[in-house]
Scaffold this motif. Structure first.
Motif, PDB file in Angstrom:
ATOM      1  N   GLY A  59       0.853  -1.186   0.000  1.00  0.00           N
ATOM      2  CA  GLY A  59       0.000   0.000   0.000  1.00  0.00           C
ATOM      3  C   GLY A  59       0.883   1.227   0.000  1.00  0.00           C
ATOM      4  N   GLU A  60       0.799   2.035   1.044  1.00  0.00           N
ATOM      5  CA  GLU A  60       1.628   3.242   1.152  1.00  0.00           C
ATOM      6  C   GLU A  60       2.887   3.020   1.991  1.00  0.00           C
ATOM      7  N   ASP A  61       3.015   1.846   2.586  1.00  0.00           N
ATOM      8  CA  ASP A  61       4.163   1.564   3.448  1.00  0.00           C
ATOM      9  C   ASP A  61       5.320   0.995   2.641  1.00  0.00           C
ATOM     10  N   GLU A  62       6.461   1.659   2.741  1.00  0.00           N
ATOM     11  CA  GLU A  62       7.662   1.186   2.056  1.00  0.00           C
ATOM     12  C   GLU A  62       8.333   0.121   2.904  1.00  0.00           C
ATOM     13  N   VAL A  63       8.710  -0.992   2.283  1.00  0.00           N
ATOM     14  CA  VAL A  63       9.309  -2.103   3.021  1.00  0.00           C
ATOM     15  C   VAL A  63      10.571  -2.605   2.325  1.00  0.00           C
ATOM     16  N   LEU A  64      11.420  -3.252   3.123  1.00  0.00           N
ATOM     17  CA  LEU A  64      12.585  -3.972   2.618  1.00  0.00           C
ATOM     18  C   LEU A  64      12.318  -5.453   2.811  1.00  0.00           C
ATOM     19  N   VAL A  65      12.481  -6.212   1.739  1.00  0.00           N
ATOM     20  CA  VAL A  65      12.361  -7.662   1.790  1.00  0.00           C
ATOM     21  C   VAL A  65      13.787  -8.194   1.698  1.00  0.00           C
ATOM     22  N   ILE A  66      14.217  -8.955   2.719  1.00  0.00           N
ATOM     23  CA  ILE A  66      15.629  -9.320   2.842  1.00  0.00           C
ATOM     24  C   ILE A  66      15.787 -10.824   3.054  1.00  0.00           C
ATOM     25  N   ARG A  67      16.689 -11.429   2.275  1.00  0.00           N
ATOM     26  CA  ARG A  67      17.044 -12.837   2.490  1.00  0.00           C
ATOM     27  C   ARG A  67      17.956 -12.911   3.712  1.00  0.00           C
ATOM     28  N   GLN A  68      17.589 -13.783   4.650  1.00  0.00           N
ATOM     29  CA  GLN A  68      18.322 -13.927   5.907  1.00  0.00           C
ATOM     30  C   GLN A  68      19.478 -14.914   5.772  1.00  0.00           C
ATOM     31  N   ASP A  69      20.363 -14.927   6.745  1.00  0.00           N
ATOM     32  CA  ASP A  69      21.519 -15.825   6.740  1.00  0.00           C
ATOM     33  C   ASP A  69      21.105 -17.292   6.733  1.00  0.00           C
ATOM     34  N   ASP A  70      19.960 -17.619   7.335  1.00  0.00           N
ATOM     35  CA  ASP A  70      19.505 -19.013   7.362  1.00  0.00           C
ATOM     36  C   ASP A  70      18.692 -19.386   6.117  1.00  0.00           C
ATOM     37  N   GLY A  71      18.581 -18.464   5.151  1.00  0.00           N
ATOM     38  CA  GLY A  71      17.845 -18.727   3.914  1.00  0.00           C
ATOM     39  C   GLY A  71      16.399 -18.274   3.946  1.00  0.00           C
ATOM     40  N   SER A  72      15.884 -17.950   5.116  1.00  0.00           N
ATOM     41  CA  SER A  72      14.502 -17.473   5.207  1.00  0.00           C
ATOM     42  C   SER A  72      14.412 -16.042   4.666  1.00  0.00           C
ATOM     43  N   ILE A  73      13.194 -15.552   4.560  1.00  0.00           N
ATOM     44  CA  ILE A  73      12.961 -14.203   4.052  1.00  0.00           C
ATOM     45  C   ILE A  73      12.166 -13.422   5.091  1.00  0.00           C
ATOM     46  N   ASN A  74      12.620 -12.218   5.387  1.00  0.00           N
ATOM     47  CA  ASN A  74      11.903 -11.309   6.284  1.00  0.00           C
ATOM     48  C   ASN A  74      11.657  -9.993   5.564  1.00  0.00           C
ATOM     49  N   ALA A  75      10.696  -9.246   6.068  1.00  0.00           N
ATOM     50  CA  ALA A  75      10.405  -7.921   5.531  1.00  0.00           C
ATOM     51  C   ALA A  75      10.253  -6.957   6.697  1.00  0.00           C
ATOM     52  N   PHE A  76      10.735  -5.737   6.492  1.00  0.00           N
ATOM     53  CA  PHE A  76      10.721  -4.713   7.537  1.00  0.00           C
ATOM     54  C   PHE A  76      10.273  -3.386   6.935  1.00  0.00           C
ATOM     55  N   LEU A  77       9.595  -2.569   7.740  1.00  0.00           N
ATOM     56  CA  LEU A  77       9.289  -1.216   7.303  1.00  0.00           C
ATOM     57  C   LEU A  77      10.609  -0.488   7.076  1.00  0.00           C
ATOM     58  N   ASN A  78      10.684   0.270   6.003  1.00  0.00           N
ATOM     59  CA  ASN A  78      11.933   0.912   5.586  1.00  0.00           C
ATOM     60  C   ASN A  78      12.077   2.297   6.224  1.00  0.00           C
ATOM     61  N   PHE A  79      12.085   2.331   7.548  1.00  0.00           N
ATOM     62  CA  PHE A  79      12.389   3.590   8.218  1.00  0.00           C
ATOM     63  C   PHE A  79      13.059   3.317   9.553  1.00  0.00           C
ATOM     64  N   CYS A  80      13.869   4.251   9.956  1.00  0.00           N
ATOM     65  CA  CYS A  80      14.602   4.146  11.212  1.00  0.00           C
ATOM     66  C   CYS A  80      13.647   4.430  12.371  1.00  0.00           C
ATOM     67  N   PRO A  81      13.600   3.544  13.367  1.00  0.00           N
ATOM     68  CA  PRO A  81      12.708   3.775  14.496  1.00  0.00           C
ATOM     69  C   PRO A  81      13.138   4.947  15.385  1.00  0.00           C
ATOM     70  N   HIS A  82      14.349   5.460  15.173  1.00  0.00           N
ATOM     71  CA  HIS A  82      14.846   6.568  15.974  1.00  0.00           C
ATOM     72  C   HIS A  82      14.198   7.890  15.572  1.00  0.00           C
ATOM     73  N   ARG A  83      14.300   8.263  14.305  1.00  0.00           N
ATOM     74  CA  ARG A  83      13.743   9.539  13.836  1.00  0.00           C
ATOM     75  C   ARG A  83      12.913   9.418  12.563  1.00  0.00           C
ATOM     76  N   GLY A  84      12.661   8.192  12.113  1.00  0.00           N
ATOM     77  CA  GLY A  84      11.765   7.988  10.977  1.00  0.00           C
ATOM     78  C   GLY A  84      12.381   8.165   9.606  1.00  0.00           C
TER      79      GLY A  84
END
Length: 141
Positions: A59-84
């Motif tokens: 939708g309007e949320d920008e995300v990073l989809v990242i392959r992990q060291d164990d081969g799994s896949i995670n996704a995170f909101l693409n902003f710093c929790p400190h100052r956004g």
């Protein structure tokens, strides 16, 4: 706005231009589709190796989809929790960590906060890094 049948003529395939321009319809789409449904973010073949990533949107949320060291896949909101501030501006690539350009906080590919400049001087070694990791997308499959 419950009856939307007037927006598409199913016999001719013609669509009202409102479906592309009406702000109320846009908000309804965000609520009824993007906030409730599984969304395609990436195919696993696009990030084959650990540390490979793609930047995309839910939708309007920008995300990073990242392959992990164990081969799994995670996704995170693409902003710093400190100052956004946005963490990554590249559309895709390979990283071992992501750094915020605003204050230099760095995050591992698993989303953990791994580095804070001047941590001793600014936070007196009392910053609980577990509280400031990247925000994960709750369900990824």
């Amino acid at each position: 706005m419950n009856d939307l049948s007037h927006l598409v003529d199913t016999k001719t395939g013609r669509q009202s231009k409102k479906i592309f321009t009406d702000p109320d319809l846009y908000e309804l789409e965000m609520e009824r589709i993007y906030a409730r449904c599984w969304l395609f973010l990436a195919h696993e073949s696009q990030i084959p190796e650990p540390g490979d990533f793609m930047r995309t949107f839910m939708g309007e949320d920008e995300v990073l989809v990242i392959r992990q060291d164990d081969g799994s896949i995670n996704a995170f909101l693409n902003f710093c929790p400190h100052r956004g501030n946005r963490i990554c501006k590249a559309d895709k690539g390979h990283q071992r960590q992501f750094s915020c350009a605003y204050h230099g906080w760095s995050f591992g590919t698993n989303g953990d906060l791994i580095g804070v400049p001047l941590e001793t001087e600014a936070y007196y070694d009392k910053l609980n890094k577990q509280d400031f990791g990247l925000i994960p997308v709750t369900q990824v499959d």
